[in-house]
Design a protein around this motif. Structure first.
Motif, mmCIF file in Angstrom:
data_model
loop_
_atom_site.group_PDB
_atom_site.id
_atom_site.type_symbol
_atom_site.label_atom_id
_atom_site.label_comp_id
_atom_site.label_asym_id
_atom_site.label_seq_id
_atom_site.Cartn_x
_atom_site.Cartn_y
_atom_site.Cartn_z
ATOM 1 N N LYS A 197 -45.830 19.657 43.294
ATOM 2 C CA LYS A 197 -45.835 19.446 44.741
ATOM 3 C C LYS A 197 -45.292 20.692 45.462
ATOM 4 O O LYS A 197 -45.871 21.145 46.451
ATOM 5 C CB LYS A 197 -44.973 18.217 45.075
ATOM 6 C CG LYS A 197 -45.045 17.779 46.505
ATOM 7 C CD LYS A 197 -44.471 16.370 46.666
ATOM 8 C CE LYS A 197 -44.400 15.955 48.122
ATOM 9 N NZ LYS A 197 -43.275 16.603 48.845
ATOM 10 N N ILE A 198 -44.215 21.257 44.928
ATOM 11 C CA ILE A 198 -43.627 22.455 45.542
ATOM 12 C C ILE A 198 -44.640 23.611 45.514
ATOM 13 O O ILE A 198 -44.846 24.294 46.516
ATOM 14 C CB ILE A 198 -42.327 22.862 44.807
ATOM 15 C CG1 ILE A 198 -41.262 21.784 45.004
ATOM 16 C CG2 ILE A 198 -41.813 24.214 45.308
ATOM 17 C CD1 ILE A 198 -40.008 21.986 44.160
ATOM 18 N N GLY A 199 -45.287 23.787 44.356
ATOM 19 C CA GLY A 199 -46.288 24.851 44.237
ATOM 20 C C GLY A 199 -47.447 24.656 45.197
ATOM 21 O O GLY A 199 -47.920 25.601 45.831
ATOM 22 N N THR A 200 -47.893 23.415 45.325
ATOM 23 C CA THR A 200 -49.005 23.108 46.225
ATOM 24 C C THR A 200 -48.622 23.407 47.672
ATOM 25 O O THR A 200 -49.426 23.928 48.443
ATOM 26 C CB THR A 200 -49.406 21.617 46.076
ATOM 27 O OG1 THR A 200 -49.636 21.358 44.688
ATOM 28 C CG2 THR A 200 -50.668 21.305 46.850
ATOM 29 N N LYS A 232 -48.182 36.467 40.701
ATOM 30 C CA LYS A 232 -47.297 37.396 41.399
ATOM 31 C C LYS A 232 -47.335 37.204 42.909
ATOM 32 O O LYS A 232 -46.500 37.729 43.624
ATOM 33 C CB LYS A 232 -47.617 38.846 41.019
ATOM 34 C CG LYS A 232 -49.086 39.209 41.107
ATOM 35 C CD LYS A 232 -49.298 40.628 40.582
ATOM 36 C CE LYS A 232 -50.702 41.149 40.821
ATOM 37 N NZ LYS A 232 -51.754 40.276 40.275
ATOM 38 N N ASP A 233 -48.315 36.434 43.393
ATOM 39 C CA ASP A 233 -48.388 36.148 44.824
ATOM 40 C C ASP A 233 -49.092 34.800 45.018
ATOM 41 O O ASP A 233 -49.428 34.135 44.030
ATOM 42 C CB ASP A 233 -49.140 37.261 45.563
ATOM 43 C CG ASP A 233 -50.502 37.546 44.943
ATOM 44 O OD1 ASP A 233 -51.035 36.664 44.233
ATOM 45 O OD2 ASP A 233 -51.036 38.643 45.170
ATOM 46 N N VAL A 234 -49.336 34.439 46.270
ATOM 47 C CA VAL A 234 -49.920 33.122 46.537
ATOM 48 C C VAL A 234 -51.303 32.975 45.909
ATOM 49 O O VAL A 234 -51.630 31.922 45.350
ATOM 50 C CB VAL A 234 -50.005 32.848 48.060
ATOM 51 C CG1 VAL A 234 -50.651 31.491 48.329
ATOM 52 C CG2 VAL A 234 -48.624 32.869 48.678
ATOM 53 N N ASP A 235 -52.110 34.058 45.981
ATOM 54 C CA ASP A 235 -53.477 33.969 45.447
ATOM 55 C C ASP A 235 -53.490 33.716 43.944
ATOM 56 O O ASP A 235 -54.254 32.893 43.446
ATOM 57 C CB ASP A 235 -54.258 35.254 45.758
ATOM 58 C CG ASP A 235 -54.686 35.297 47.217
ATOM 59 O OD1 ASP A 235 -54.619 34.236 47.873
ATOM 60 O OD2 ASP A 235 -55.063 36.383 47.693
ATOM 61 N N PHE A 285 -52.769 27.497 39.415
ATOM 62 C CA PHE A 285 -52.625 26.064 39.691
ATOM 63 C C PHE A 285 -53.944 25.309 39.542
ATOM 64 O O PHE A 285 -53.961 24.147 39.156
ATOM 65 C CB PHE A 285 -52.028 25.854 41.084
ATOM 66 C CG PHE A 285 -50.594 25.394 41.045
ATOM 67 C CD1 PHE A 285 -49.645 26.162 40.371
ATOM 68 C CD2 PHE A 285 -50.188 24.220 41.648
ATOM 69 C CE1 PHE A 285 -48.321 25.740 40.308
ATOM 70 C CE2 PHE A 285 -48.863 23.787 41.584
ATOM 71 C CZ PHE A 285 -47.925 24.548 40.926
ATOM 72 N N GLN A 286 -55.044 25.994 39.881
ATOM 73 C CA GLN A 286 -56.336 25.319 39.741
ATOM 74 C C GLN A 286 -56.602 25.000 38.275
ATOM 75 O O GLN A 286 -57.074 23.916 37.932
ATOM 76 C CB GLN A 286 -57.454 26.193 40.318
ATOM 77 C CG GLN A 286 -57.659 25.897 41.799
ATOM 78 C CD GLN A 286 -58.487 26.949 42.521
ATOM 79 O OE1 GLN A 286 -58.834 27.984 41.951
ATOM 80 N NE2 GLN A 286 -58.800 26.695 43.776
ATOM 81 N N ILE A 287 -56.256 25.948 37.414
ATOM 82 C CA ILE A 287 -56.487 25.745 35.979
ATOM 83 C C ILE A 287 -55.509 24.700 35.425
ATOM 84 O O ILE A 287 -55.900 23.779 34.704
ATOM 85 C CB ILE A 287 -56.358 27.088 35.224
ATOM 86 C CG1 ILE A 287 -57.484 28.031 35.665
ATOM 87 C CG2 ILE A 287 -56.396 26.867 33.724
ATOM 88 C CD1 ILE A 287 -57.294 29.467 35.257
ATOM 89 N N LYS A 347 -56.306 21.070 36.394
ATOM 90 C CA LYS A 347 -57.370 20.416 35.607
ATOM 91 C C LYS A 347 -56.792 19.786 34.352
ATOM 92 O O LYS A 347 -57.252 18.729 33.912
ATOM 93 C CB LYS A 347 -58.445 21.444 35.225
ATOM 94 C CG LYS A 347 -59.423 21.672 36.336
ATOM 95 C CD LYS A 347 -60.654 22.450 35.852
ATOM 96 C CE LYS A 347 -61.405 23.042 37.023
ATOM 97 N NZ LYS A 347 -61.485 24.513 36.985
ATOM 98 N N ASN A 348 -55.791 20.444 33.767
ATOM 99 C CA ASN A 348 -55.140 19.880 32.586
ATOM 100 C C ASN A 348 -54.489 18.543 32.932
ATOM 101 O O ASN A 348 -54.606 17.571 32.182
ATOM 102 C CB ASN A 348 -54.062 20.833 32.053
ATOM 103 C CG ASN A 348 -54.641 22.021 31.334
ATOM 104 O OD1 ASN A 348 -54.885 21.968 30.143
ATOM 105 N ND2 ASN A 348 -54.890 23.092 32.055
ATOM 106 N N CYS A 349 -53.792 18.525 34.067
ATOM 107 C CA CYS A 349 -53.116 17.283 34.490
ATOM 108 C C CYS A 349 -54.145 16.177 34.634
ATOM 109 O O CYS A 349 -53.992 15.102 34.047
ATOM 110 C CB CYS A 349 -52.406 17.449 35.843
ATOM 111 S SG CYS A 349 -51.406 18.933 36.056
ATOM 112 N N SER A 350 -55.204 16.447 35.421
ATOM 113 C CA SER A 350 -56.130 15.351 35.730
ATOM 114 C C SER A 350 -57.000 14.974 34.528
ATOM 115 O O SER A 350 -57.248 13.788 34.301
ATOM 116 C CB SER A 350 -56.971 15.680 36.960
ATOM 117 O OG SER A 350 -57.556 16.931 36.825
#
Ligand code: HEC
Length: 148
Positions: free
Chosen positions: A43-46, A120-123, A129-131, A134-137
């Motif tokens: 949640k924090i990362g998102t 190293k940055d938001v991008d 996080f996208q990768i 997918k593991n989570c879901s």
């Protein structure tokens, strides 16, 4: 005297079974606590990705550390005695396809490591996080029953 000994023994045995049952509930509790931590970290990362909170590399490291702890301990947290209890949402598929489940955990761990190394940055956080997401879901879809 002998009777007394038997009673003592019986009480000891009871203690042992109770302790064994207890330790399994503890294991379920432990994996749920770790998953909750992963959820809170995600949640924090998102929020950082959405620009709702500033990007902070130190905090990002903590996020990945929470995921890593989860992925590292998960292989030990699904013994047979933990199939039911504690309102677990772990699906029977875990024990039916333990190899697949362990492979999913290993992939989760590898993807976390790769994301950690490249963020190293938001991008780059977003890409990682996208990768990871997918593991989570994917894992939840296959190995978790819908909690109602
Ligand atoms: C390899 C499989 C797997 C992966 C990967 C995985 N999970 Fe889970 N997750 C589970 C299982 C199984 C449960 C159910 C645990 C239980 O109830 O015993 C669960 C439960 C949860 C819960 C509910 C915890 C509770 O009891 O309240 C949350 C939140 C959660 N996961 C978040 C995440 C997030 C976020 C990620 C990715 C960063 C993730 N999970 C990755 C398998 C996985």
């Amino acid at each position: 005297m002998f009777r007394k000994l038997l009673v003592v023994f019986a009480v000891l045995m009871l203690g042992v079974t109770a302790a064994a049952a207890q330790s399994c509930q503890d294991i379920i509790d432990k994996r749920q606590t770790l998953m909750k931590k992963s959820g809170a970290a995600a949640k924090i990362g998102t929020e950082m990705i959405k620009g709702e909170r500033p990007f902070d590399l130190a905090q990002v490291r903590e996020i990945y550390a929470a995921f890593t702890e989860d992925a590292t301990l998960m292989p030990t947290l699904f013994p047979d005695c933990s199939k039911t209890g504690n309102k677990t949402t772990a699906a029977p598929a875990i024990w039916q396809k333990m190899d697949d489940f362990k492979a999913a955990i290993a992939k989760f761990a590898a993807d976390i490591k790769a994301a950690q190394d490249s963020t190293k940055d938001v991008d780059t956080l977003k890409a990682g996080f996208q990768i990871i997401g997918k593991n989570c879901s994917n894992c939840h879809q296959t190995f978790r029953v819908k909690s109602s």
